[in-house]
Design a protein around this motif. Structure first.
Motif, PDB file in Angstrom:
ATOM      1  N   LEU A   1       1.368  -1.149   0.151  1.00 58.55           N
ATOM      2  CA  LEU A   1       0.237   0.145  -0.044  1.00 58.55           C
ATOM      3  C   LEU A   1       1.024   1.258  -0.017  1.00 58.55           C
ATOM      4  O   LEU A   1       1.922   1.696   0.707  1.00 58.55           O
ATOM      5  CB  LEU A   1      -0.662   0.045   1.118  1.00 58.55           C
ATOM      6  CG  LEU A   1      -2.067   1.545   1.964  1.00 58.55           C
ATOM      7  CD1 LEU A   1      -2.863   1.360   0.492  1.00 58.55           C
ATOM      8  CD2 LEU A   1      -2.266   1.059   2.827  1.00 58.55           C
TER       9      LEU A   1
ATOM     10  N   ILE B   1      -2.501   0.762  -4.081  1.00 63.78           N
ATOM     11  CA  ILE B   1      -1.871  -0.677  -3.889  1.00 63.78           C
ATOM     12  C   ILE B   1      -1.489  -1.462  -4.979  1.00 63.78           C
ATOM     13  O   ILE B   1      -2.143  -1.979  -5.773  1.00 63.78           O
ATOM     14  CB  ILE B   1      -3.218  -2.028  -3.150  1.00 63.78           C
ATOM     15  CG1 ILE B   1      -4.128  -0.659  -2.477  1.00 63.78           C
ATOM     16  CG2 ILE B   1      -3.563  -2.859  -3.050  1.00 63.78           C
ATOM     17  CD1 ILE B   1      -6.114  -1.705  -2.095  1.00 63.78           C
TER      18      ILE B   1
ATOM     19  N   ILE C   1      -8.232  -8.413  -2.013  1.00 59.73           N
ATOM     20  CA  ILE C   1      -7.719  -7.212  -1.191  1.00 59.73           C
ATOM     21  C   ILE C   1      -7.801  -6.809  -0.351  1.00 59.73           C
ATOM     22  O   ILE C   1      -9.711  -6.227  -0.575  1.00 59.73           O
ATOM     23  CB  ILE C   1      -6.786  -6.574  -2.473  1.00 59.73           C
ATOM     24  CG1 ILE C   1      -5.402  -7.062  -3.240  1.00 59.73           C
ATOM     25  CG2 ILE C   1      -5.990  -5.576  -1.330  1.00 59.73           C
ATOM     26  CD1 ILE C   1      -4.996  -6.160  -4.209  1.00 59.73           C
TER      27      ILE C   1
ATOM     28  N   VAL D   1      -8.412  -3.700   2.632  1.00 58.99           N
ATOM     29  CA  VAL D   1      -7.014  -2.411   3.416  1.00 58.99           C
ATOM     30  C   VAL D   1      -8.229  -2.532   5.328  1.00 58.99           C
ATOM     31  O   VAL D   1      -9.033  -2.479   5.309  1.00 58.99           O
ATOM     32  CB  VAL D   1      -7.109  -1.446   3.214  1.00 58.99           C
ATOM     33  CG1 VAL D   1      -6.580  -0.608   3.970  1.00 58.99           C
ATOM     34  CG2 VAL D   1      -6.495  -1.431   1.465  1.00 58.99           C
TER      35      VAL D   1
ATOM     36  N   PHE E   1      -6.979   3.139  -4.292  1.00 59.75           N
ATOM     37  CA  PHE E   1      -7.556   3.061  -2.742  1.00 59.75           C
ATOM     38  C   PHE E   1      -7.510   4.472  -2.117  1.00 59.75           C
ATOM     39  O   PHE E   1      -6.903   5.651  -2.642  1.00 59.75           O
ATOM     40  CB  PHE E   1      -6.629   2.371  -1.917  1.00 59.75           C
ATOM     41  CG  PHE E   1      -6.918   2.692  -0.312  1.00 59.75           C
ATOM     42  CD1 PHE E   1      -7.729   1.993   0.355  1.00 59.75           C
ATOM     43  CD2 PHE E   1      -5.953   3.578   0.367  1.00 59.75           C
ATOM     44  CE1 PHE E   1      -8.012   1.810   1.380  1.00 59.75           C
ATOM     45  CE2 PHE E   1      -6.502   3.643   1.961  1.00 59.75           C
ATOM     46  CZ  PHE E   1      -7.959   2.167   2.088  1.00 59.75           C
TER      47      PHE E   1
ATOM     48  N   THR F   1      -2.717  -3.648   4.995  1.00 57.45           N
ATOM     49  CA  THR F   1      -3.374  -4.163   3.542  1.00 57.45           C
ATOM     50  C   THR F   1      -3.091  -5.607   3.554  1.00 57.45           C
ATOM     51  O   THR F   1      -1.926  -6.445   3.829  1.00 57.45           O
ATOM     52  CB  THR F   1      -2.987  -3.670   2.856  1.00 57.45           C
ATOM     53  OG1 THR F   1      -2.715  -2.111   2.715  1.00 57.45           O
ATOM     54  CG2 THR F   1      -3.017  -4.020   1.276  1.00 57.45           C
TER      55      THR F   1
ATOM     56  N   ASN G   1       0.838  -9.949   3.725  1.00 62.66           N
ATOM     57  CA  ASN G   1       0.284  -8.496   4.310  1.00 62.66           C
ATOM     58  C   ASN G   1       1.212  -7.720   4.535  1.00 62.66           C
ATOM     59  O   ASN G   1       2.808  -7.783   4.110  1.00 62.66           O
ATOM     60  CB  ASN G   1       0.112  -8.765   5.048  1.00 62.66           C
ATOM     61  CG  ASN G   1      -1.010  -9.806   6.275  1.00 62.66           C
ATOM     62  OD1 ASN G   1      -2.309  -9.481   5.735  1.00 62.66           O
ATOM     63  ND2 ASN G   1      -0.825 -11.217   6.126  1.00 62.66           N
TER      64      ASN G   1
END
Length: 316
Positions: free
Chosen positions: A18, A35, A49, A51, A90, A111, A122
């Protein structure tokens, strides 16, 4: 075949990152970022995905507690080729009333890339959440009067966030500490001010609620003079404020209430449903992990050192 096997084990697998436009944001501000998914050594299928925004609070004994504020689904299933790079936009609007990043409070985005049949990826990105501009005008006015923020100012007890200053000029020797809670309103800033005054070997708390208009907050010199007048008046008429024991409305507690909305940190009471505050006020008793839905949200270490940020008593 060997590469596919290793990718399922997480070696040479796709990774997520991210990338935010900046590290600091005001409450209610929209966070923008990208992202990025970097393909690994083989083609892989991605399930999703998401967040998540996490709030981290450090207790006075150094224990770290985290709570997921929200989860934002971003991307549905897709396939990424070996060494391919995919970017996804994002955006997320931060809630109002969050505790700001100060004292024992910090935030991060997590994320999560869900990889079908493989080890998920992650990414963690720390952010700072700032107060609205009028709040910092108030701090500047205090500074011009010689007040300095104490180490750990901005401590959050699960219901409210309190800011602490000590005098180096005005009221030095008369006041041990100045504390306040703040509420941002449409027309200005409202605070619950507390002066801690030594009196015959004990400490007396003088409290009063004050409203500052936007016009006054835009003139820091006038604001400082108004603060000076208010604090000196409070000391001279201490009998009027000594028993004024009110709090911002947090809900889920037995305090007297001033009926004010928009308190900085007030949002968190709704997030935790009062559970966090109850645990903190009970010295983080055993079983606190269950109050947050298990130990998954608990992380060691963190963004801040485990310092003594919490007060010793709670108003009845």
């Amino acid at each position: 075949m060997f590469k596919k096997f290793m990718a399922k084990m997480g070696v040479g697998s796709a990774k997520v990152d991210l990338m935010l436009s900046k590290p600091e944001y005001a409450m209610n501000e929209i966070v923008h970022g990208t992202i990025r998914v970097q393909g690994g050594n083989v083609e892989q299928e991605m399930n999703s995905i998401a967040v998540e925004l996490w709030l981290q609070v450090i207790s006075k004994n150094g224990q770290t507690y985290t709570h997921k504020i929200t989860s934002i689904p971003v991307v549905s299933p897709f396939i990424i080729q070996a060494n391919e790079v995919k970017d996804f936009p994002f955006t997320y609007k931060l809630p109002e009333g969050l505790p700001i990043s100060a004292g024992n409070v910090s935030y991060h985005f997590r994320t999560h890339l869900d990889i079908a049949g493989g080890v998920d990826s992650n990414d963690h990105d720390a952010i700072r959440i700032l107060a609205p501009a009028p709040f910092y005008a108030l701090l500047e006015a205090f500074a011009r009067l010689g007040f300095r923020e104490k180490h750990g100012s901005g401590h959050f007890d699960g219901f409210k966030q309190e800011f602490e200053l000590f005098p180096t000029g005005l009221l030095a020797g008369q006041v041990q500490e100045v504390e306040f809670q703040a509420a941002v309103e449409q027309d200005g800033l409202r605070i619950l001010l507390e002066l801690d005054v030594p009196s015959f070997g004990r400490e007396v708390e003088l409290k009063r609620e004050i409203f500052f208009s936007h016009a006054l907050l835009e003139d820091v010199d006038r604001l400082a003079e108004q603060l000076r007048h208010i604090m000196e008046e409070t000391l001279h008429q201490a009998h009027l404020y000594q028993s004024h024991r009110m709090e911002f409305e947090h809900g889920h507690h037995g305090h007297h209430k001033s009926g004010l909305g928009g308190a900085i940190g007030g949002f968190a009471a709704g997030v935790f449903g009062g559970m966090l505050a109850a645990e903190m006020m009970d010295e983080m008793v055993e079983g606190a992990e269950e109050a947050f839905g298990g130990t998954e949200g608990e992380e060691e270490g963190g963004f801040l050192d485990g310092l003594d940020f919490f007060g010793d008593e709670e108003d009845e």
